[in-house]
Design an enzyme around this catalytic site. Structure first.
Site, PDB file in Angstrom:
ATOM      1  N   HIS A 192      -3.126  -8.579  11.940  1.00  0.00           N
ATOM      2  CA  HIS A 192      -3.070  -9.941  12.489  1.00  0.00           C
ATOM      3  C   HIS A 192      -2.173 -10.007  13.734  1.00  0.00           C
ATOM      4  O   HIS A 192      -1.389 -10.955  13.894  1.00  0.00           O
ATOM      5  CB  HIS A 192      -2.576 -10.911  11.422  1.00  0.00           C
ATOM      6  CG  HIS A 192      -3.087 -12.313  11.571  1.00  0.00           C
ATOM      7  ND1 HIS A 192      -3.042 -13.004  12.760  1.00  0.00           N
ATOM      8  CD2 HIS A 192      -3.657 -13.162  10.672  1.00  0.00           C
ATOM      9  CE1 HIS A 192      -3.540 -14.216  12.581  1.00  0.00           C
ATOM     10  NE2 HIS A 192      -3.929 -14.337  11.324  1.00  0.00           N
ATOM     11  N   GLU A 214      -9.317  -9.946  14.845  1.00  0.00           N
ATOM     12  CA  GLU A 214      -9.056  -9.334  13.546  1.00  0.00           C
ATOM     13  C   GLU A 214     -10.354  -8.753  12.968  1.00  0.00           C
ATOM     14  O   GLU A 214     -11.243  -9.498  12.561  1.00  0.00           O
ATOM     15  CB  GLU A 214      -8.489 -10.375  12.583  1.00  0.00           C
ATOM     16  CG  GLU A 214      -7.255 -11.101  13.094  1.00  0.00           C
ATOM     17  CD  GLU A 214      -7.059 -12.433  12.381  1.00  0.00           C
ATOM     18  OE1 GLU A 214      -6.767 -12.415  11.163  1.00  0.00           O
ATOM     19  OE2 GLU A 214      -7.217 -13.484  13.033  1.00  0.00           O
ATOM     20  N   HIS A 253      -5.118 -14.841   3.143  1.00  0.00           N
ATOM     21  CA  HIS A 253      -4.459 -13.565   3.423  1.00  0.00           C
ATOM     22  C   HIS A 253      -3.778 -12.955   2.191  1.00  0.00           C
ATOM     23  O   HIS A 253      -2.668 -12.429   2.269  1.00  0.00           O
ATOM     24  CB  HIS A 253      -3.441 -13.720   4.552  1.00  0.00           C
ATOM     25  CG  HIS A 253      -4.057 -14.053   5.878  1.00  0.00           C
ATOM     26  ND1 HIS A 253      -5.297 -13.579   6.270  1.00  0.00           N
ATOM     27  CD2 HIS A 253      -3.609 -14.820   6.920  1.00  0.00           C
ATOM     28  CE1 HIS A 253      -5.575 -14.026   7.491  1.00  0.00           C
ATOM     29  NE2 HIS A 253      -4.579 -14.785   7.898  1.00  0.00           N
TER      30      HIS A 253
END
Length: 346
Positions: free
Chosen positions: A179, A310, A109
């Protein structure tokens, strides 16, 4: 014109003392969504069930301290590259780039301080909130100065639209997603019982022991990964990954075209969420890594108590030439639209 209104208040402060603001979207159907200018975080999604009872279906925290100290990316925009990059490194145009390693041997991420951990500049334009962030060249090891805009909008039809754009001064990988952790029974529910999922991916990307795609694009037909027809989510989770549920990317079609890709229904309450996206991938994650976490209203969230859908490019695309490319170049514009539509069944 829509009847949606946006209001603004203070939510808290960052670690270095900057004010964090919260924006509240409200439409005519009792749907309320709240987001922060820190990490573009969605803090609340309040939606009615078939009897009109309104509950918050989005995991999060009551205060800034939670997001600063113990959040597993609850509700945040992840970038510059969402999901995992194997070994925390990649080569591009003959040059090697080293990134932070923050997830076993991987970069996850966007690194230690990704887009989820910065303040974004905001503009309210009617029923739309625009958030903008300029990521410096070499931030978290990535090349190029990247300017990203995220736009949030709630319609009177209960469609929450997220639009992303990004430009760069040097070739760089880009993969943006939100998210949010959902539980349509209401945040704080202990599990995902009663949820039925349909996910229109004919293929998925199998993983190695480090949760990195092997490079294979495998058919879901005849496997527990086949979610193309509605199935009880809790039951199917037990059949996947040794009972640890989903943390998998599904291949949901051509990039650049907005298409319906998933539906989740909570049968007891009647709440339904439909997902559409222009992205080629959709990560289905059922919170296997969620440790007991004190969340909103004094509730402790548990493993397997939420799901994430996602929209994204495939994980670790920088290492797989057969995946859709996640490289953005200076003469290009990254664009993504993803929508979450909330409703009820009779």
């Amino acid at each position: 014109m829509t009847d949606t209104t946006i209001t603004k208040d203070k939510f808290g402060k960052t670690k270095d003392g900057q004010d964090v603001h919260r924006f509240t979207f409200t439409n005519k159907n009792q749907v309320t969504i709240r987001v922060l200018d820190y990490g573009c975080i969605i803090t609340e999604i309040l939606v009615p069930d078939r009897k009109g009872e309104v509950k918050d279906v989005n995991l999060g925290f009551d205060d800034m301290e939670g997001y600063l100290t113990r959040s597993p990316y609850f509700g945040a925009v992840c970038g510059r590259v969402a999901n995992r990059i194997a070994g925390g490194k990649f080569s591009l145009d003959g040059q090697e780039f080293q990134l932070p390693v923050n997830n076993g041997p991987n970069c996850l991420h966007g690194g230690v301080k990704g887009f989820d951990k910065v303040l974004w500049d905001t503009t309210v334009d009617g029923d739309r909130l625009q958030l903008r962030y300029v990521s410096a060249d070499n931030e978290e090891g990535f090349p190029g100065e990247v300017t990203t805009t995220v736009s949030y909008r709630l319609s009177d039809e209960n469609v929450f639209t997220i639009e992303y754009t990004a430009t760069t001064t040097k070739a760089t990988p880009i993969n943006l997603t939100n998210h949010a952790y959902f539980n349509l029974a209401g945040q704080g529910s202990k599990n995902l019982d009663g949820h039925v999922i349909q996910l229109l991916g004919d293929h998925y990307t199998p993983l190695n022991e480090n949760t990195i795609p092997t490079g294979e694009v495998a058919a879901v037909a005849g496997t527990p990964m086949d979610l193309r027809k509605p199935v009880p989510l809790s039951d199917r989770m037990k059949e996947v990954n040794g009972g640890l549920g989903f943390d998998h990317n599904f291949c949901v079609g051509e990039g650049g075209k907005l298409k319906f890709v998933a539906r989740v229904e909570h049968v007891p309450s009647g709440r339904v969420m439909d997902v559409s996206t222009t992205e080629p991938g959709l990560q289905c994650y059922t919170a296997k890594n969620l440790k007991p976490t004190l969340g909103k209203s004094g509730v402790t969230y548990q493993q397997f108590s939420a799901f994430c859908l996602e929209a994204q490019h495939y994980p670790d695309s920088v290492h797989h030439d057969n995946f859709p490319s996640s490289i953005l170049r200076p003469d290009e514009v990254y664009q993504q639209t993803t929508t979450y539509k909330f409703g009820v069944t009779e």
